[in-house]
Every structure is written in C-alpha cells, then in structure tokens.
Motif scaffolding. Structure first.
Motif, PDB file in Angstrom:
ATOM      1  N   GLY A  47       0.806  -1.215   0.000  1.00  0.00           N
ATOM      2  CA  GLY A  47       0.000   0.000   0.000  1.00  0.00           C
ATOM      3  C   GLY A  47       0.833   1.255   0.000  1.00  0.00           C
ATOM      4  N   LEU A  48       2.087   1.153   0.413  1.00  0.00           N
ATOM      5  CA  LEU A  48       2.994   2.298   0.402  1.00  0.00           C
ATOM      6  C   LEU A  48       3.836   2.297  -0.872  1.00  0.00           C
ATOM      7  CD1 LEU A  48       4.391   4.724   1.714  1.00  0.00           C
ATOM      8  CD2 LEU A  48       5.844   3.112   2.982  1.00  0.00           C
ATOM      9  N   TYR A  49       4.467   1.181  -1.184  1.00  0.00           N
ATOM     10  CA  TYR A  49       5.410   1.132  -2.302  1.00  0.00           C
ATOM     11  C   TYR A  49       4.733   1.390  -3.645  1.00  0.00           C
ATOM     12  CZ  TYR A  49       9.039  -0.511  -5.477  1.00  0.00           C
ATOM     13  OH  TYR A  49       9.970  -0.585  -6.479  1.00  0.00           O
ATOM     14  N   PHE A  50       3.557   0.820  -3.851  1.00  0.00           N
ATOM     15  CA  PHE A  50       2.903   0.929  -5.153  1.00  0.00           C
ATOM     16  C   PHE A  50       2.000   2.156  -5.287  1.00  0.00           C
ATOM     17  CE2 PHE A  50       3.722  -3.708  -4.821  1.00  0.00           C
ATOM     18  CZ  PHE A  50       4.508  -3.850  -5.954  1.00  0.00           C
ATOM     19  N   LYS A  51       1.812   2.900  -4.196  1.00  0.00           N
ATOM     20  CA  LYS A  51       0.859   4.009  -4.254  1.00  0.00           C
ATOM     21  C   LYS A  51       1.447   5.359  -3.871  1.00  0.00           C
ATOM     22  CE  LYS A  51      -3.198   1.090  -3.503  1.00  0.00           C
ATOM     23  NZ  LYS A  51      -4.454   0.895  -2.730  1.00  0.00           N
ATOM     24  N   ASN A  52       2.669   5.378  -3.381  1.00  0.00           N
ATOM     25  CA  ASN A  52       3.280   6.644  -2.970  1.00  0.00           C
ATOM     26  C   ASN A  52       4.566   6.856  -3.771  1.00  0.00           C
ATOM     27  OD1 ASN A  52       4.527   8.819  -1.624  1.00  0.00           O
ATOM     28  ND2 ASN A  52       3.573   8.267   0.329  1.00  0.00           N
ATOM     29  N   LYS A  53       4.422   7.424  -4.960  1.00  0.00           N
ATOM     30  CA  LYS A  53       5.566   7.598  -5.850  1.00  0.00           C
ATOM     31  C   LYS A  53       6.621   8.528  -5.255  1.00  0.00           C
ATOM     32  CE  LYS A  53       2.913   6.815 -10.104  1.00  0.00           C
ATOM     33  NZ  LYS A  53       2.489   7.388 -11.414  1.00  0.00           N
ATOM     34  N   THR A  54       6.156   9.538  -4.517  1.00  0.00           N
ATOM     35  CA  THR A  54       7.105  10.468  -3.909  1.00  0.00           C
ATOM     36  C   THR A  54       8.003   9.751  -2.916  1.00  0.00           C
ATOM     37  OG1 THR A  54       5.539  12.295  -4.152  1.00  0.00           O
ATOM     38  CG2 THR A  54       7.320  12.582  -2.561  1.00  0.00           C
ATOM     39  N   TRP A  55       7.387   8.906  -2.052  1.00  0.00           N
ATOM     40  CA  TRP A  55       8.173   8.165  -1.063  1.00  0.00           C
ATOM     41  C   TRP A  55       9.132   7.204  -1.746  1.00  0.00           C
ATOM     42  CZ3 TRP A  55       8.730   2.982   0.017  1.00  0.00           C
ATOM     43  CH2 TRP A  55       9.387   2.669   1.215  1.00  0.00           C
ATOM     44  N   VAL A  56       8.675   6.531  -2.782  1.00  0.00           N
ATOM     45  CA  VAL A  56       9.534   5.584  -3.498  1.00  0.00           C
ATOM     46  C   VAL A  56      10.757   6.304  -4.068  1.00  0.00           C
ATOM     47  CG1 VAL A  56       9.680   4.069  -5.525  1.00  0.00           C
ATOM     48  CG2 VAL A  56       7.676   3.969  -4.044  1.00  0.00           C
ATOM     49  N   LYS A  57      10.547   7.481  -4.607  1.00  0.00           N
ATOM     50  CA  LYS A  57      11.654   8.248  -5.174  1.00  0.00           C
ATOM     51  C   LYS A  57      12.616   8.694  -4.083  1.00  0.00           C
ATOM     52  CE  LYS A  57      12.576  12.192  -8.220  1.00  0.00           C
ATOM     53  NZ  LYS A  57      11.959  13.308  -9.021  1.00  0.00           N
ATOM     54  N   GLU A  58      12.086   9.117  -2.937  1.00  0.00           N
ATOM     55  CA  GLU A  58      12.926   9.603  -1.842  1.00  0.00           C
ATOM     56  C   GLU A  58      13.743   8.485  -1.209  1.00  0.00           C
ATOM     57  OE1 GLU A  58      10.147  11.439   0.734  1.00  0.00           O
ATOM     58  OE2 GLU A  58      10.023  13.329  -0.402  1.00  0.00           O
ATOM     59  N   THR A  59      13.229   7.264  -1.245  1.00  0.00           N
ATOM     60  CA  THR A  59      13.914   6.133  -0.595  1.00  0.00           C
ATOM     61  C   THR A  59      14.556   5.206  -1.621  1.00  0.00           C
ATOM     62  OG1 THR A  59      11.817   4.914  -0.558  1.00  0.00           O
ATOM     63  CG2 THR A  59      12.411   6.172   1.417  1.00  0.00           C
ATOM     64  N   LYS A  60      14.746   5.670  -2.828  1.00  0.00           N
ATOM     65  CA  LYS A  60      15.327   4.855  -3.891  1.00  0.00           C
ATOM     66  C   LYS A  60      16.682   4.294  -3.473  1.00  0.00           C
ATOM     67  CE  LYS A  60      16.562   4.963  -8.795  1.00  0.00           C
ATOM     68  NZ  LYS A  60      16.627   5.799 -10.034  1.00  0.00           N
ATOM     69  N   GLY A  61      16.891   3.024  -3.733  1.00  0.00           N
ATOM     70  CA  GLY A  61      18.141   2.378  -3.367  1.00  0.00           C
ATOM     71  C   GLY A  61      18.123   1.722  -2.011  1.00  0.00           C
ATOM     72  N   LYS A  62      17.057   1.957  -1.225  1.00  0.00           N
ATOM     73  CA  LYS A  62      16.960   1.386   0.109  1.00  0.00           C
ATOM     74  C   LYS A  62      16.017   0.175   0.167  1.00  0.00           C
ATOM     75  CE  LYS A  62      17.695   5.870   2.373  1.00  0.00           C
ATOM     76  NZ  LYS A  62      19.053   5.565   2.884  1.00  0.00           N
ATOM     77  N   HIS A  63      15.251  -0.081  -0.885  1.00  0.00           N
ATOM     78  CA  HIS A  63      14.222  -1.122  -0.861  1.00  0.00           C
ATOM     79  C   HIS A  63      14.848  -2.519  -0.954  1.00  0.00           C
ATOM     80  CE1 HIS A  63      12.236   2.402  -3.133  1.00  0.00           C
ATOM     81  NE2 HIS A  63      12.054   2.571  -1.827  1.00  0.00           N
ATOM     82  N   VAL A  64      14.346  -3.436  -0.141  1.00  0.00           N
ATOM     83  CA  VAL A  64      14.909  -4.790  -0.069  1.00  0.00           C
ATOM     84  C   VAL A  64      13.877  -5.847  -0.464  1.00  0.00           C
ATOM     85  CG1 VAL A  64      15.969  -6.515   1.443  1.00  0.00           C
ATOM     86  CG2 VAL A  64      16.562  -4.094   1.694  1.00  0.00           C
ATOM     87  N   ILE A  65      12.723  -5.870   0.200  1.00  0.00           N
ATOM     88  CA  ILE A  65      11.653  -6.806  -0.147  1.00  0.00           C
ATOM     89  C   ILE A  65      10.366  -6.018  -0.363  1.00  0.00           C
ATOM     90  CG2 ILE A  65      10.181  -8.688   0.644  1.00  0.00           C
ATOM     91  CD1 ILE A  65      12.455  -9.951   2.040  1.00  0.00           C
ATOM     92  N   ILE A  66       9.738  -6.247  -1.510  1.00  0.00           N
ATOM     93  CA  ILE A  66       8.489  -5.577  -1.845  1.00  0.00           C
ATOM     94  C   ILE A  66       7.353  -6.597  -1.771  1.00  0.00           C
ATOM     95  CG2 ILE A  66       7.268  -4.187  -3.551  1.00  0.00           C
ATOM     96  CD1 ILE A  66       9.923  -2.983  -2.444  1.00  0.00           C
ATOM     97  N   HIS A  67       6.303  -6.254  -1.033  1.00  0.00           N
ATOM     98  CA  HIS A  67       5.140  -7.137  -0.909  1.00  0.00           C
ATOM     99  C   HIS A  67       4.004  -6.599  -1.768  1.00  0.00           C
ATOM    100  CE1 HIS A  67       1.928  -9.214   1.807  1.00  0.00           C
ATOM    101  NE2 HIS A  67       2.194  -9.913   0.723  1.00  0.00           N
ATOM    102  N   ASN A  68       3.477  -7.453  -2.625  1.00  0.00           N
ATOM    103  CA  ASN A  68       2.404  -7.040  -3.539  1.00  0.00           C
ATOM    104  C   ASN A  68       1.042  -7.260  -2.879  1.00  0.00           C
ATOM    105  OD1 ASN A  68       1.034  -6.234  -5.809  1.00  0.00           O
ATOM    106  ND2 ASN A  68       1.839  -7.818  -7.160  1.00  0.00           N
ATOM    107  N   ASN A  69       0.831  -6.634  -1.711  1.00  0.00           N
ATOM    108  CA  ASN A  69      -0.466  -6.729  -1.048  1.00  0.00           C
ATOM    109  C   ASN A  69      -1.243  -5.428  -1.235  1.00  0.00           C
ATOM    110  OD1 ASN A  69       1.116  -5.170   0.684  1.00  0.00           O
ATOM    111  ND2 ASN A  69       0.371  -6.161   2.537  1.00  0.00           N
TER     112      ASN A  69
END
Length: 517
Positions: free
Chosen positions: A294-316
């Motif tokens: 709900g955060l990774y797929f819906k908050n593009k601003t946050w994804v851009k700000e935390t780019k390079g830090k993501h480890v496991i993405i859950h498709n829930n």
C-alpha cells in the motif's frame, strides 16, 4: 489450468501394434479387417478426445516425495544456509508467483536455503520433479481449490497452518524466515537481521515513518491491536519465538473463520504479539527496506525519496492474480517475463520491461500458462545439468552430443507425463554447439549450460501432442494404405497381409527417424 500430469505412455513396439499371423500359401484367410480398422479408427478418435494415460487413484502414492518429512526437508534446506531455512507455502494456483519470487531469491544467492510447503500433492510432485528436495507436504493437505481466494474459509485454513509449520522448524533447532510468494527481493534481507532478537517482522501500515523510526513493537491501532504483517517473519529457535507461535496458534483457534468475520491469520498474529509483549524480544524492520504494498505501489514520492533502500516488496493491498501480475509488470517486478526476454533476445531491461507491459494486456489464463511453461523450461535445464556427468561429460564430438541431447529430452518428457518438448533441429543444435564449444575434448558444465539455454525455448513445450502424433502415424498410415489399396485400380490384387505390415513398418521407421519414438 490443471497441474496434474499423467504418466507418459510409451508407444507399443512395432511387433505389438497389429498381431498378424504369417501368410499361408494360396488364398489369404478371410478376416474381418474392415471391422478391425474401424475399431482402430474409433480408438484413435477416442485418444484425441480423452486424456492420454491411465488415471491413478488419488489414494495411491505417485512418488517417493509423499513420504518426505518436514524434518528431512528442513535439514536439507538448513544445511545450505548454516542452520537457517527460507520458507514459503504455496498451492497450485500460486506457482507462477513462486517462480517469480524464486528468481529474485536466486539473484540474492539464497535459493539453496528455500523450502516450499506444498499444500497439495500435485504441487509437491511438480516442484520436487524440477527441484528435488525443496518441497514437502505436511498432512493433511487442505482443499487446494478453495485455498487461493482471499477472505474465503479455504484461505483461512491455508494460512492458519503457517504458525504450526514455523513452530515445527524452530523445535528442530533451525532459524527460519517466512515469505509470502507475492513478494520480490531487490536485495538480500539478511544483513538487516541485526542483533539477537527472537522475532523480526515488517509493518503493514501505509503512513510514512521517519528513516530512523523505532524498532519496537508499534502501539495498537483502532481495533486494539497492532498491524504487523504476517507475510514476512524471521524467527530464531528461542523460547521467546516459540512462545509467540504457540500463542498465535491459540488465537487462531479462538477466532476461527466465519461468514461475518472473513479472517486470515494476520489478526491472530497481532493479538499474539500484543499478548506476549514483554515476554518476547521483537524487532520491527525498517520501513524503507521492507515497505508494504500500500505504500510502495501508491506513494511515488516516497519511493523516489527512498530509492536504493528497498529490499523486499510485498504485492499486497490488492487482490486477484491478474491484478497482482499486472502491478508487478507495471513496476518491472514480474521477473519471469524479464528473465525470459533477456535470455532469448539478449536485450536490456528496457526491452524486458516493454515486453512485460505488452504481455500485461493478456488474460490471467494466458499469464499462468506462460509461467508454467517458463517453469518447465527451467526444469528441463536443471534436469539436463543434473545428468551432465553421466550423459554429456563423456561426449567427444558433435554427433555424440547430438545423441545425448535427444536422449536427455526424451528422459525428461517421460518423467513429466504429458509434457512434451519439440526437439530443436540438428542444424540449430550444431550452431549452438560450435558457438559454445571452445574445441576442448569435453564440454565443460558451463559450456553445456550455455548451449542448453540457447536451444531451449518456452514456446517449444506442448502437452500430450507427441502421444497424438504417434497415434496418428502409427495407426493412421496403415488405415490410409488399406483404403488406398481398395480404391485405386490395380492395387486390389495385393494382399492385405503385405500392405498392413509394410505400412506399419513404414510408420515405425518414420517415427524413429523423426525422433518421436
């Protein structure tokens, strides 16, 4: 899409096709040949319509993996991971997601630690045929047909088994990381398992936390409990972790599924966390590395700000196979399509992403069919690599290699029941052989793998087609020869006892020459 595969039936030997007595001198004996071949034609028609091969009673074990225990399977996986098992649970409909998850785990170098809890016998056999030892079924098996729909009682029955599996592994003395298979690894998560805590988990909430947020158990929400995701958990074999799992099992018994409260295992997990607070040493993993869908797929601003830090993405935060696959494709995370495109076309990530976006327009049924074919291609490559020492290493030249490849593909198809592979042409095979072979006396394992990936194509897999081809040629050619003899003037004088064996022998020769026998 059915995952059941019946055992492949070898075609009868030439002498067993039509038992014809030796011709006697004089007039040929009178026999009801038209009726015989009418019967054969009827059998041929039935073979085209009905499944090929006998149906096996479900109560009869179909493979040695039915007796494979969780203790044996956990020891096998833990041996590759210094005492740590990487666990997933899957039923047949989720196999495409398992394949996608495994690609990401393999890239992180952790595939050997994987143990899959198969929730039906067909899935157990399918995984262990392709990847021996990495799947186990803990009886009793739930109803696999009902276990894939989120919010159903079948789904609750499926997920409520999870803490029991985890507790059994802890009791064996191993650490365990559990993942839902609708996840994708972008990096190795184990460097984030810091300290000596009992349990590690991720938040399921969408509000953005500061990068230096607390790793303590968050405060309860509106329902009086926390919102921790049971989709990704790491546990050490400590008394605290075992206490949490036992409490989780109790909570699931207290709050069973009902039509009014379509539950899953996550509320019970959170109640267990809250009720054992202070008794269990817990650790909340960083949100930037382990975000909820709900955060990774819906908050593009946050994804851009935390780019390079993501480890496991859950498709829930989304339900439905087609929707999940499309979302993965849209974000370049459906690795099945990307890997296939890169291997077959040798182009970069942009091409792979474009191919994924185009394929996203297809139906869910086609997506799953392609995923299974991709699994079959991977399984064939793995099978051929396992047979390298026996079949390929002794090879000295292309002719010997040509024979070995055909033999390996035949062995693989026979082991997979109706699954068939259209064997590449000799010219194509020789091209790949000369391209990879450096001129040494023997092919190295690396050279052989390069050839295998070059000639094996996902679209070359079919189901049951080879058996149909054999029937058509083996029975159809003699029937056609008999009809031709009776229609064409001047051929009636030739005895049936000559035409039938000749046509049958010709069919066998053709099948052998075309490598279908």
């Amino acid at each position: 899409m059915s995952l059941h595969q019946r055992p492949h039936q070898k075609p009868p030997a030439a002498g067993d096709v039509l038992p014809i007595s030796s011709p006697s001198t004089g007039t040929a004996p009178s026999r009801p040949l038209p009726y015989l071949f009418s019967l054969l034609a009827l059998l041929l028609f039935a073979a085209l319509l009905l499944p090929w091969g006998p149906t096996r009673p479900s109560s009869v074990p179909a493979s040695p993996w039915r007796a494979y225990t969780l203790q044996e399977a956990a020891a096998f996986a833990a041996a590759a991971g210094n005492g740590t098992v990487l666990l997933a649970a899957v039923s047949g409909p989720y196999l495409p997601f398992l394949a996608n998850w495994l690609i990401s785990v393999r890239r992180a170098g952790r595939a050997d630690q994987v143990l899959v809890i198969a929730e039906d016998y067909e899935t157990l056999d399918r995984i262990n045929t392709a990847w021996p030892g990495h799947a186990v079924l803990v009886p009793p098996a739930p109803d696999a047909r009902r276990a894939h729909k989120f919010g159903s009682q079948g789904f609750f029955n499926f997920t409520s088994r999870r803490p029991r599996h985890l507790l059994q592994i802890l009791e064996l003395g191993y650490s365990v990381m559990y993942n839902d298979v609708d996840m994708v690894w972008l990096a190795d998560p184990f460097p984030y398992i810091v300290g000596d805590h009992d349990v590690y988990f991720m938040d399921d909430m969408t509000p953005v936390k500061p990068l230096d947020h607390s790793h303590e158990l968050p405060p309860p929400g509106k329902k009086g409990r926390t919102y921790i995701c049971s989709c990704m958990i790491f546990l050490r074999p400590t008394e605290g972790a075992k206490l949490l799992l036992r409490k989780w099992i109790e909570e699931l018994k207290v709050q069973p599924w009902s039509k009014q409260r379509k539950s899953n295992d996550q509320p019970g997990f959170n109640w267990a966390l809250n009720k054992t607070a202070g008794q269990v040493d817990v650790y909340l993993l960083p949100q930037s590395a382990f975000p909820t869908g709900g955060l990774y797929f819906k908050n593009k601003t946050w994804v851009k700000e935390t780019k390079g830090k993501h480890v496991i993405i859950h498709n829930n935060y989304i339900t439905g196979f087609e929707k999940k696959i499309k979302r993965f494709r849209d974000h370049g995370l459906w690795l099945i399509a990307i890997t296939r495109t890169q291997n077959s076309m040798g182009q970069g990530a942009a091409k792979a992403k474009q191919g994924g976006e185009e394929a996203a327009q297809k139906t869910e049924k086609k997506d799953e069919k392609k995923a299974h074919k991709s699994n079959d291609a991977d399984a064939l490559i793995a099978f051929m690599k396992q047979q390298y020492d026996d079949k390929v290493k002794p090879v000295k030249n292309f002719d010997e290699f040509y024979h070995a490849i055909y033999e390996l593909i035949q062995m693989f198809c026979e082991s997979r029941g109706q699954l068939q592979y259209r064997i590449p042409s000799k010219e194509e095979l020789q091209k790949q052989y000369e391209k990879a072979h450096s001129g040494s006396a023997n092919l190295t394992p690396e050279q052989f793998e390069k050839i295998a990936t070059g000639i094996l194509k996902v679209d070359s897999f079919t189901f049951g087609r080879a058996a149909v081809d054999i029937l058509l040629v083996l029975f159809g050619l003699p029937v056609c020869a008999l009809l031709t003899k009776r229609v064409v003037p001047g051929l009636k004088a030739i005895s049936d006892d000559i035409v039938i064996p000749a046509a049958t022998s010709g069919a066998v020769v053709y099948l052998a020459k075309s490598n279908k026998l």
